[in-house]
Design a protein around this motif. Structure first.
Motif, PDB file in Angstrom:
ATOM      1  N   GLU A 142       0.902  -1.260  -0.050  1.00 63.91           N
ATOM      2  CA  GLU A 142       0.155  -0.005   0.184  1.00 63.91           C
ATOM      3  C   GLU A 142       0.727   0.997   0.036  1.00 63.91           C
ATOM      4  O   GLU A 142       0.391   2.326  -0.711  1.00 63.91           O
ATOM      5  CB  GLU A 142      -0.934   0.012   1.029  1.00 63.91           C
ATOM      6  N   LEU A 145       1.918   1.453  -3.501  1.00 67.86           N
ATOM      7  CA  LEU A 145       1.035   2.100  -4.524  1.00 67.86           C
ATOM      8  C   LEU A 145       0.633   3.642  -4.102  1.00 67.86           C
ATOM      9  O   LEU A 145       0.438   4.228  -5.124  1.00 67.86           O
ATOM     10  CB  LEU A 145      -0.104   1.131  -4.236  1.00 67.86           C
ATOM     11  N   ALA A 146       0.764   3.967  -2.895  1.00 69.71           N
ATOM     12  CA  ALA A 146       0.474   5.484  -2.528  1.00 69.71           C
ATOM     13  C   ALA A 146       1.517   6.482  -3.109  1.00 69.71           C
ATOM     14  O   ALA A 146       1.127   7.492  -3.787  1.00 69.71           O
ATOM     15  CB  ALA A 146       0.281   5.439  -1.024  1.00 69.71           C
ATOM     16  N   GLY A 148       3.182   5.474  -5.941  1.00 70.34           N
ATOM     17  CA  GLY A 148       2.875   5.626  -7.177  1.00 70.34           C
ATOM     18  C   GLY A 148       1.750   6.576  -7.558  1.00 70.34           C
ATOM     19  O   GLY A 148       1.812   7.317  -8.554  1.00 70.34           O
ATOM     20  N   ARG A 149       0.731   6.513  -6.655  1.00 70.68           N
ATOM     21  CA  ARG A 149      -0.166   7.588  -7.294  1.00 70.68           C
ATOM     22  C   ARG A 149       0.344   9.016  -6.834  1.00 70.68           C
ATOM     23  O   ARG A 149      -0.419   9.810  -7.494  1.00 70.68           O
ATOM     24  CB  ARG A 149      -1.445   7.444  -6.112  1.00 70.68           C
ATOM     25  N   GLN A 152       1.859   9.660  -9.986  1.00 72.76           N
ATOM     26  CA  GLN A 152       0.999   9.982 -10.932  1.00 72.76           C
ATOM     27  C   GLN A 152       0.018  11.209 -11.066  1.00 72.76           C
ATOM     28  O   GLN A 152      -0.058  11.895 -12.168  1.00 72.76           O
ATOM     29  CB  GLN A 152      -0.080   8.688 -10.979  1.00 72.76           C
ATOM     30  N   ASN A 153      -0.137  11.812  -9.805  1.00 73.40           N
ATOM     31  CA  ASN A 153      -0.853  12.916  -9.716  1.00 73.40           C
ATOM     32  C   ASN A 153       0.076  14.019 -10.081  1.00 73.40           C
ATOM     33  O   ASN A 153      -0.360  15.117 -10.868  1.00 73.40           O
ATOM     34  CB  ASN A 153      -1.193  13.148  -8.153  1.00 73.40           C
ATOM     35  N   ARG A 156      -0.325  14.165 -13.931  1.00 75.97           N
ATOM     36  CA  ARG A 156      -1.379  14.526 -14.483  1.00 75.97           C
ATOM     37  C   ARG A 156      -1.450  15.991 -14.253  1.00 75.97           C
ATOM     38  O   ARG A 156      -2.009  16.787 -15.282  1.00 75.97           O
ATOM     39  CB  ARG A 156      -2.495  14.048 -13.532  1.00 75.97           C
ATOM     40  N   PRO A 163       1.124   6.365 -17.509  1.00 74.91           N
ATOM     41  CA  PRO A 163       1.692   5.576 -16.219  1.00 74.91           C
ATOM     42  C   PRO A 163       2.998   6.281 -16.030  1.00 74.91           C
ATOM     43  O   PRO A 163       3.645   6.272 -16.867  1.00 74.91           O
ATOM     44  CB  PRO A 163       1.469   4.307 -16.194  1.00 74.91           C
ATOM     45  N   TYR A 164       3.316   6.546 -14.552  1.00 76.20           N
ATOM     46  CA  TYR A 164       4.654   6.980 -14.469  1.00 76.20           C
ATOM     47  C   TYR A 164       5.768   6.177 -14.914  1.00 76.20           C
ATOM     48  O   TYR A 164       6.956   6.506 -15.134  1.00 76.20           O
ATOM     49  CB  TYR A 164       4.973   7.467 -12.895  1.00 76.20           C
ATOM     50  N   THR A 189       3.109  14.968  -1.721  1.00 75.39           N
ATOM     51  CA  THR A 189       2.773  14.076  -0.341  1.00 75.39           C
ATOM     52  C   THR A 189       2.692  15.064   0.883  1.00 75.39           C
ATOM     53  O   THR A 189       1.830  14.907   1.700  1.00 75.39           O
ATOM     54  CB  THR A 189       3.411  13.049  -0.391  1.00 75.39           C
TER      55      THR A 189
END
Length: 193
Positions: A142, A145-146, A148-149, A152-153, A156, A163-164, A189
């Motif tokens: 997790e 994945l966070a 990675g998000r 990704q943000n 964007r 995808p990164y 973050t």
């Protein structure tokens, strides 16, 4: 390629144990207070003590470390089997920000790669660097994945929808750009906890 991002072969000869020492040093600097009020030493002091060389006359504990260059060729799945992992990382929870900062550290230590998780010489792409942390037991799925998000943000916000990890693999991409993305995700973050 600029001189500041050029990789020298000596830069890629980092073994898992030295990477773990770097990660532990980073984490010790992040949390200088002791974990329990009865412990009188700081985390940094405990880590330094654990990594110190034995006093004269003491026998050093036997190690199972492979020669430094060998670590570059061991598959990433084998990192989970390293003796150093069981002493340090093994299930250690870290924040998403720490995961991103350590991802940058892995790329700086091993070198950066595009077109796969790792090169034959041991350099890692962003996703490959994240895999190293996961395999060594720093954070969980997790957390990765966070992170990675967060990357990704950032993409964007720049108008990039791919995808990164695909962004990392573009032919004209550089190590500096990859590190810049990671650092922007760290800022993201911190601003969006």
């Amino acid at each position: 390629m600029a001189a500041s991002t050029a990789l020298r072969p000596a830069d890629l000869t980092v073994d898992a144990a030295s990477l773990i020492r770097d990660i532990e040093q980073y984490l010790a600097e992040q949390a200088p207070r002791t974990a329990h009020p009865l412990v009188t030493k700081t985390t940094a002091e405990l880590v330094a003590e654990a990594l110190a060389t034995p006093a004269a006359g003491e026998q050093p504990a036997p190690t199972l470390e492979a020669p430094r260059r060998l670590w570059r060729f061991i598959p990433d799945w084998a990192l989970a089997l390293t003796p150093a992992r069981h002493l340090h990382g093994a299930g250690r929870q870290i924040t998403v920000t720490q995961h991103l900062e350590l991802t940058a550290l892995v790329i700086q230590q091993y070198g950066w790669h595009r077109g796969g998780l790792r090169s034959r010489g041991g350099a890692r792409c962003i996703l490959g660097a994240q895999a190293v942390l996961y395999r060594l037991g720093y954070g969980d799925e997790e957390t990765a994945l966070a992170a990675g998000r967060a990357m990704q943000n950032v993409l964007r916000r720049r108008g990039i929808d791919e995808p990164y990890h695909a962004w990392n693999d573009k032919p004209k991409r550089s190590q500096g750009e990859a590190l810049q993305l990671i650092r922007a995700a760290i800022t993201y973050t911190k601003e969006n906890p």
